[in-house]
Design a protein around this motif. Structure first.
Motif, mmCIF file in Angstrom:
data_model
loop_
_atom_site.group_PDB
_atom_site.id
_atom_site.type_symbol
_atom_site.label_atom_id
_atom_site.label_comp_id
_atom_site.label_asym_id
_atom_site.label_seq_id
_atom_site.Cartn_x
_atom_site.Cartn_y
_atom_site.Cartn_z
ATOM 1 N N GLY A 117 -7.280 3.778 10.293
ATOM 2 C CA GLY A 117 -6.723 2.850 9.326
ATOM 3 C C GLY A 117 -6.637 3.473 7.957
ATOM 4 N N LYS A 118 -5.895 2.794 7.098
ATOM 5 C CA LYS A 118 -5.690 3.302 5.742
ATOM 6 C C LYS A 118 -6.920 3.054 4.881
ATOM 7 C CE LYS A 118 -3.541 -0.771 3.708
ATOM 8 N NZ LYS A 118 -4.696 -1.143 2.940
ATOM 9 N N PHE B 58 0.795 -1.229 0.000
ATOM 10 C CA PHE B 58 0.000 0.000 0.000
ATOM 11 C C PHE B 58 0.828 1.280 0.000
ATOM 12 C CE2 PHE B 58 0.535 -0.808 4.494
ATOM 13 C CZ PHE B 58 0.702 0.445 5.051
ATOM 14 N N VAL B 59 2.139 1.187 0.044
ATOM 15 C CA VAL B 59 2.967 2.383 -0.093
ATOM 16 C C VAL B 59 4.005 2.175 -1.180
ATOM 17 C CG1 VAL B 59 2.718 3.187 2.295
ATOM 18 C CG2 VAL B 59 4.669 1.775 1.672
ATOM 19 N N THR C 147 16.958 16.468 -4.923
ATOM 20 C CA THR C 147 16.387 15.132 -4.844
ATOM 21 C C THR C 147 15.481 15.057 -3.626
ATOM 22 O OG1 THR C 147 18.377 14.184 -5.836
ATOM 23 C CG2 THR C 147 16.931 12.680 -4.657
ATOM 24 N N ARG C 148 14.336 14.409 -3.787
ATOM 25 C CA ARG C 148 13.400 14.194 -2.683
ATOM 26 C C ARG C 148 13.039 12.708 -2.632
ATOM 27 N NH1 ARG C 148 15.162 18.423 -1.597
ATOM 28 N NH2 ARG C 148 14.107 20.436 -1.629
ATOM 29 N N ILE C 149 13.092 12.122 -1.449
ATOM 30 C CA ILE C 149 12.597 10.766 -1.231
ATOM 31 C C ILE C 149 11.188 10.925 -0.660
ATOM 32 C CG2 ILE C 149 12.917 8.584 -0.004
ATOM 33 C CD1 ILE C 149 15.126 9.216 -2.063
ATOM 34 N N VAL C 150 10.220 10.294 -1.333
ATOM 35 C CA VAL C 150 8.812 10.487 -0.964
ATOM 36 C C VAL C 150 8.120 9.138 -0.783
ATOM 37 C CG1 VAL C 150 6.627 11.530 -1.661
ATOM 38 C CG2 VAL C 150 8.772 12.596 -2.358
ATOM 39 N N ILE C 151 7.371 9.034 0.309
ATOM 40 C CA ILE C 151 6.510 7.870 0.518
ATOM 41 C C ILE C 151 5.122 8.252 0.039
ATOM 42 C CG2 ILE C 151 5.486 6.298 2.204
ATOM 43 C CD1 ILE C 151 7.998 6.743 3.923
ATOM 44 N N ALA D 255 -5.688 7.897 4.953
ATOM 45 C CA ALA D 255 -6.215 7.172 6.099
ATOM 46 C C ALA D 255 -7.305 7.996 6.765
ATOM 47 C CB ALA D 255 -5.098 6.868 7.089
ATOM 48 N N ALA D 256 -8.047 7.332 7.633
ATOM 49 C CA ALA D 256 -9.102 8.001 8.395
ATOM 50 C C ALA D 256 -8.988 7.593 9.856
ATOM 51 C CB ALA D 256 -10.477 7.630 7.858
ATOM 52 N N CYS D 257 -9.292 8.536 10.726
ATOM 53 C CA CYS D 257 -9.350 8.246 12.159
ATOM 54 C C CYS D 257 -10.677 8.787 12.688
ATOM 55 C CB CYS D 257 -8.164 8.829 12.908
ATOM 56 S SG CYS D 257 -7.979 10.606 12.846
ATOM 57 N N VAL D 258 -11.079 8.254 13.840
ATOM 58 C CA VAL D 258 -12.409 8.603 14.324
ATOM 59 C C VAL D 258 -12.396 8.896 15.820
ATOM 60 C CG1 VAL D 258 -13.064 6.163 14.584
ATOM 61 C CG2 VAL D 258 -14.842 7.895 14.340
ATOM 62 N N LEU D 259 -12.999 10.018 16.146
ATOM 63 C CA LEU D 259 -13.183 10.477 17.515
ATOM 64 C C LEU D 259 -14.566 9.998 17.945
ATOM 65 C CD1 LEU D 259 -11.893 12.381 19.670
ATOM 66 C CD2 LEU D 259 -13.121 14.244 18.561
ATOM 67 N N ALA D 260 -14.599 8.940 18.740
ATOM 68 C CA ALA D 260 -15.868 8.347 19.179
ATOM 69 C C ALA D 260 -16.003 8.516 20.685
ATOM 70 C CB ALA D 260 -15.917 6.868 18.803
ATOM 71 N N VAL D 261 -17.149 9.045 21.108
ATOM 72 C CA VAL D 261 -17.412 9.305 22.523
ATOM 73 C C VAL D 261 -18.662 8.534 22.923
ATOM 74 C CG1 VAL D 261 -17.835 11.090 24.256
ATOM 75 C CG2 VAL D 261 -16.383 11.603 22.274
#
Length: 178
Positions: A76-77, A18-19, A35-39, A44-50
């Motif tokens: 997660g991705k 995936f990368v 020169t640039r090294i790039v990933i 991705a998504a994250c969730v604030l759950a209360v």
């Protein structure tokens, strides 16, 4: 001042599941080459759950690169090209914790490590959070659900027990806006 760097060429160094890591030749703003090294990352998504008891839903999981277990927001991705980040956030919450949400609302987007990676993170607020998820983690993923009150979050932040950037961003939002 024009700060833009223009890509002249790109050579893949590594192509994973995936990368991709690339070595790019760029034209710098002053006309020189660099020169640039790039990933390259799918995002991705994250969730604030209360919970109804005003507890934040976190996960503790081993992070091999850091050689320790970190306390984090569920995240997660994006699994496939074009996956809706909101669906990813709902899925990750259900897979990594014992909780589901009826829907999510986008709070913010940010780059996780813009010096070398193009990963864009989507931070969502979960709505209608309820216990009872029957989804499970991926085969190679192991998480422990952790619920913290506001006071416990403040203490954990003060004691440097939370070191993950997306989680720091999400928790600061929660503490300041609710």
């Amino acid at each position: 001042m024009d700060l833009k760097e223009t890509q002249l060429s790109s050579e893949p160094i590594f192509q994973g599941t995936f990368v991709t890591i690339a070595r790019d030749a760029v034209r710098l703003p002053n006309g020189n080459e660099g020169t640039r090294i790039v990933i390259r990352h799918p995002g991705a998504a994250c969730v604030l759950a209360v919970t109804d008891k005003d507890e934040i839903v976190l996960v503790r999981q081993w992070r091999y690169a850091c050689d320790q277990a970190l306390l984090e927001l569920p995240a997660g991705k994006l699994d496939v090209d074009g996956e809706d980040p909101a669906e990813c956030a709902l899925r990750e919450l259900a897979e990594e914790t014992h909780y589901n949400a009826e829907r999510v609302k986008l709070l913010h987007t940010f780059y996780t490590a813009p010096g070398f990676c193009d990963e864009l993170m989507y931070l969502y607020q979960a709505e209608g959070v309820k216990e009872g998820s029957i989804l499970e983690n991926d085969e190679d993923e192991f998480t422990e659900t952790v619920l913290l009150t506001r006071d416990e979050v403040k203490a954990a932040l003060k004691n440097n027990e939370i070191q993950d950037a997306k989680t720091l961003i999400g928790l600061q939002y929660w503490l300041l806006n609710s």
